[in-house]
Design a protein around this motif. Sequence first.
Motif, PDB file in Angstrom:
ATOM      1  N   LYS A 171      60.793  59.185 -82.920  1.00 29.65           N
ATOM      2  CA  LYS A 171      61.506  57.982 -83.653  1.00 29.65           C
ATOM      3  C   LYS A 171      62.653  57.187 -82.649  1.00 29.65           C
ATOM      4  O   LYS A 171      61.976  56.242 -82.312  1.00 29.65           O
ATOM      5  N   GLU A 172      63.162  57.922 -82.337  1.00 28.75           N
ATOM      6  CA  GLU A 172      64.394  57.963 -81.453  1.00 28.75           C
ATOM      7  C   GLU A 172      64.037  57.537 -80.110  1.00 28.75           C
ATOM      8  O   GLU A 172      64.203  56.812 -79.236  1.00 28.75           O
ATOM      9  N   SER A 173      63.049  58.703 -79.755  1.00 31.52           N
ATOM     10  CA  SER A 173      62.579  57.749 -78.055  1.00 31.52           C
ATOM     11  C   SER A 173      61.623  57.101 -78.085  1.00 31.52           C
ATOM     12  O   SER A 173      61.527  56.160 -76.825  1.00 31.52           O
ATOM     13  N   GLU A 174      61.174  56.839 -79.097  1.00 36.13           N
ATOM     14  CA  GLU A 174      59.628  55.852 -79.157  1.00 36.13           C
ATOM     15  C   GLU A 174      61.298  54.262 -79.480  1.00 36.13           C
ATOM     16  O   GLU A 174      60.195  53.475 -78.201  1.00 36.13           O
ATOM     17  N   HIS A 175      62.068  54.167 -79.577  1.00 29.08           N
ATOM     18  CA  HIS A 175      62.405  53.164 -79.978  1.00 29.08           C
ATOM     19  C   HIS A 175      63.572  52.879 -78.469  1.00 29.08           C
ATOM     20  O   HIS A 175      63.465  51.547 -78.503  1.00 29.08           O
ATOM     21  N   ARG A 176      63.958  54.589 -78.060  1.00 31.23           N
ATOM     22  CA  ARG A 176      64.805  53.887 -77.167  1.00 31.23           C
ATOM     23  C   ARG A 176      63.563  53.505 -75.823  1.00 31.23           C
ATOM     24  O   ARG A 176      63.889  52.493 -74.991  1.00 31.23           O
ATOM     25  N   GLU A 177      62.658  53.731 -75.705  1.00 25.97           N
ATOM     26  CA  GLU A 177      61.806  53.340 -74.778  1.00 25.97           C
ATOM     27  C   GLU A 177      60.911  52.090 -75.194  1.00 25.97           C
ATOM     28  O   GLU A 177      60.926  51.288 -74.122  1.00 25.97           O
ATOM     29  N   ALA A 178      61.500  51.748 -75.994  1.00 23.49           N
ATOM     30  CA  ALA A 178      60.662  50.503 -76.388  1.00 23.49           C
ATOM     31  C   ALA A 178      62.039  49.479 -75.486  1.00 23.49           C
ATOM     32  O   ALA A 178      62.160  48.203 -75.330  1.00 23.49           O
ATOM     33  N   LEU A 179      63.475  49.268 -75.875  1.00 25.94           N
ATOM     34  CA  LEU A 179      64.861  48.924 -75.634  1.00 25.94           C
ATOM     35  C   LEU A 179      64.550  48.971 -73.717  1.00 25.94           C
ATOM     36  O   LEU A 179      64.917  48.222 -73.403  1.00 25.94           O
ATOM     37  N   LEU A 180      63.844  50.528 -73.341  1.00 24.26           N
ATOM     38  CA  LEU A 180      63.857  50.226 -71.571  1.00 24.26           C
ATOM     39  C   LEU A 180      62.976  49.550 -71.385  1.00 24.26           C
ATOM     40  O   LEU A 180      62.942  48.793 -70.039  1.00 24.26           O
ATOM     41  N   ARG A 181      61.744  49.296 -71.858  1.00 21.37           N
ATOM     42  CA  ARG A 181      61.111  48.463 -71.760  1.00 21.37           C
ATOM     43  C   ARG A 181      61.099  46.525 -72.215  1.00 21.37           C
ATOM     44  O   ARG A 181      60.012  46.098 -71.674  1.00 21.37           O
ATOM     45  N   ASN A 182      62.215  46.691 -72.669  1.00 27.03           N
ATOM     46  CA  ASN A 182      62.680  45.140 -73.368  1.00 27.03           C
ATOM     47  C   ASN A 182      61.574  45.330 -74.424  1.00 27.03           C
ATOM     48  O   ASN A 182      60.994  43.512 -74.203  1.00 27.03           O
ATOM     49  N   ASP A 183      61.459  45.495 -75.113  1.00 28.41           N
ATOM     50  CA  ASP A 183      59.636  45.347 -76.030  1.00 28.41           C
ATOM     51  C   ASP A 183      60.591  44.992 -77.168  1.00 28.41           C
ATOM     52  O   ASP A 183      60.831  46.104 -77.822  1.00 28.41           O
ATOM     53  N   THR A 184      60.581  43.922 -77.657  1.00 25.45           N
ATOM     54  CA  THR A 184      60.648  43.164 -78.697  1.00 25.45           C
ATOM     55  C   THR A 184      59.597  43.163 -79.505  1.00 25.45           C
ATOM     56  O   THR A 184      59.378  42.769 -80.695  1.00 25.45           O
ATOM     57  N   SER A 185      58.748  43.065 -79.561  1.00 20.25           N
ATOM     58  CA  SER A 185      57.412  43.515 -80.020  1.00 20.25           C
ATOM     59  C   SER A 185      57.484  43.820 -81.825  1.00 20.25           C
ATOM     60  O   SER A 185      57.200  43.647 -83.076  1.00 20.25           O
ATOM     61  N   GLU A 186      58.366  44.937 -81.812  1.00 17.34           N
ATOM     62  CA  GLU A 186      58.680  45.476 -83.042  1.00 17.34           C
ATOM     63  C   GLU A 186      59.515  44.627 -83.498  1.00 17.34           C
ATOM     64  O   GLU A 186      59.817  45.134 -84.647  1.00 17.34           O
ATOM     65  N   GLN A 187      60.670  44.101 -82.781  1.00 18.33           N
ATOM     66  CA  GLN A 187      61.262  43.713 -83.768  1.00 18.33           C
ATOM     67  C   GLN A 187      61.068  41.518 -83.291  1.00 18.33           C
ATOM     68  O   GLN A 187      62.090  40.980 -83.344  1.00 18.33           O
ATOM     69  N   TYR A 188      59.914  41.589 -84.354  1.00 22.75           N
ATOM     70  CA  TYR A 188      59.238  40.359 -84.674  1.00 22.75           C
ATOM     71  C   TYR A 188      61.099  39.074 -85.453  1.00 22.75           C
ATOM     72  O   TYR A 188      61.741  40.055 -86.188  1.00 22.75           O
ATOM     73  N   LYS A 189      61.199  37.820 -84.566  1.00 28.91           N
ATOM     74  CA  LYS A 189      62.178  37.335 -85.050  1.00 28.91           C
ATOM     75  C   LYS A 189      61.045  35.657 -85.292  1.00 28.91           C
ATOM     76  O   LYS A 189      60.803  35.201 -84.184  1.00 28.91           O
ATOM     77  N   SER A 190      61.699  35.009 -86.879  1.00 27.85           N
ATOM     78  CA  SER A 190      60.880  34.133 -86.614  1.00 27.85           C
ATOM     79  C   SER A 190      61.566  32.795 -86.160  1.00 27.85           C
ATOM     80  O   SER A 190      63.182  33.315 -85.691  1.00 27.85           O
ATOM     81  N   ASN A 191      60.973  31.355 -85.800  1.00 32.45           N
ATOM     82  CA  ASN A 191      61.491  30.663 -84.845  1.00 32.45           C
ATOM     83  C   ASN A 191      60.996  29.535 -86.053  1.00 32.45           C
ATOM     84  O   ASN A 191      60.317  29.112 -86.130  1.00 32.45           O
ATOM     85  N   ALA A 192      62.460  29.203 -86.773  1.00 34.36           N
ATOM     86  CA  ALA A 192      62.453  27.775 -87.062  1.00 34.36           C
ATOM     87  C   ALA A 192      61.539  26.033 -86.836  1.00 34.36           C
ATOM     88  O   ALA A 192      61.089  26.020 -87.587  1.00 34.36           O
ATOM     89  N   ASP A 193      61.807  26.256 -85.501  1.00 39.00           N
ATOM     90  CA  ASP A 193      61.488  25.832 -84.755  1.00 39.00           C
ATOM     91  C   ASP A 193      59.800  25.059 -84.596  1.00 39.00           C
ATOM     92  O   ASP A 193      59.247  24.347 -84.004  1.00 39.00           O
ATOM     93  N   MET A 194      59.157  26.410 -84.436  1.00 39.72           N
ATOM     94  CA  MET A 194      57.486  26.325 -84.534  1.00 39.72           C
ATOM     95  C   MET A 194      57.005  25.895 -85.847  1.00 39.72           C
ATOM     96  O   MET A 194      57.393  26.067 -86.712  1.00 39.72           O
ATOM     97  N   VAL A 195      56.194  24.694 -84.900  1.00 42.82           N
ATOM     98  CA  VAL A 195      55.089  24.654 -86.199  1.00 42.82           C
ATOM     99  C   VAL A 195      53.871  23.971 -85.758  1.00 42.82           C
ATOM    100  O   VAL A 195      53.262  24.613 -84.579  1.00 42.82           O
TER     101      VAL A 195
END
Length: 200
Positions: A171-195
């Motif tokens: 789990k730690e290596s998966e998390h760290r490698e995602a950060l190294l790749r700037n992969d934000t797909s695991e941490q989805y943030k909603s956008n209030a401006d989306m319509v």
Amino acid sequence: MSAPTETPAITPVAAPAAAPDQAPAQTSAPANSGPINDTDVNHWKDQFNDVLSRPGDHINSRSPSGAISWTTHLFDCFSPIDLCLITCCVPCVTFGKTHHRVNKHGNMEGYEPVNTSCLLFCGSSFCGLHWILASMQRANIRSKYNLEGSCFEDIAKSYCCACCNLIQLEKESEHREALLRNDTSEQYKSNADMVYPGAN
């Protein structure tokens, strides 16, 4: 005068078809095809030689003072449940998966569940020496991502909490490698401006 003779037309002759009982020519397989990979074999061989050549340095090793904390905890091993079940039933698969992620491709490109590290861990488990490989892998992860810890902690967690340790490392290596790749797909943030289109 004699009548001109006609030249007979030459019809092309098809090449003889291969007999049905003959197998097609085999192409040569890559040198590292199959579960045994020379790169992995050399990796572990170099690791063992390094530990054997200077055991005192490894036993007394600690992370530097600026090391960061782990984002996953040792006893967060029941989530996700599929990783927990796989690790409890076939821990060698998780070990090999983590090795591939940390040392080859962080995005798991070219990963095969049965690989050199998996087989090595499985073989060492029959001798009760799996904790040596697990502690070496933990030390590699600490070094690569600059995480807190020491050799004594690596050995204790790998020996006493084998499955929890493997799950934490994965789990730690998966998390760290995602950060190294700037992969934000695991941490989805909603956008209030989306319509939706036409929702004005």
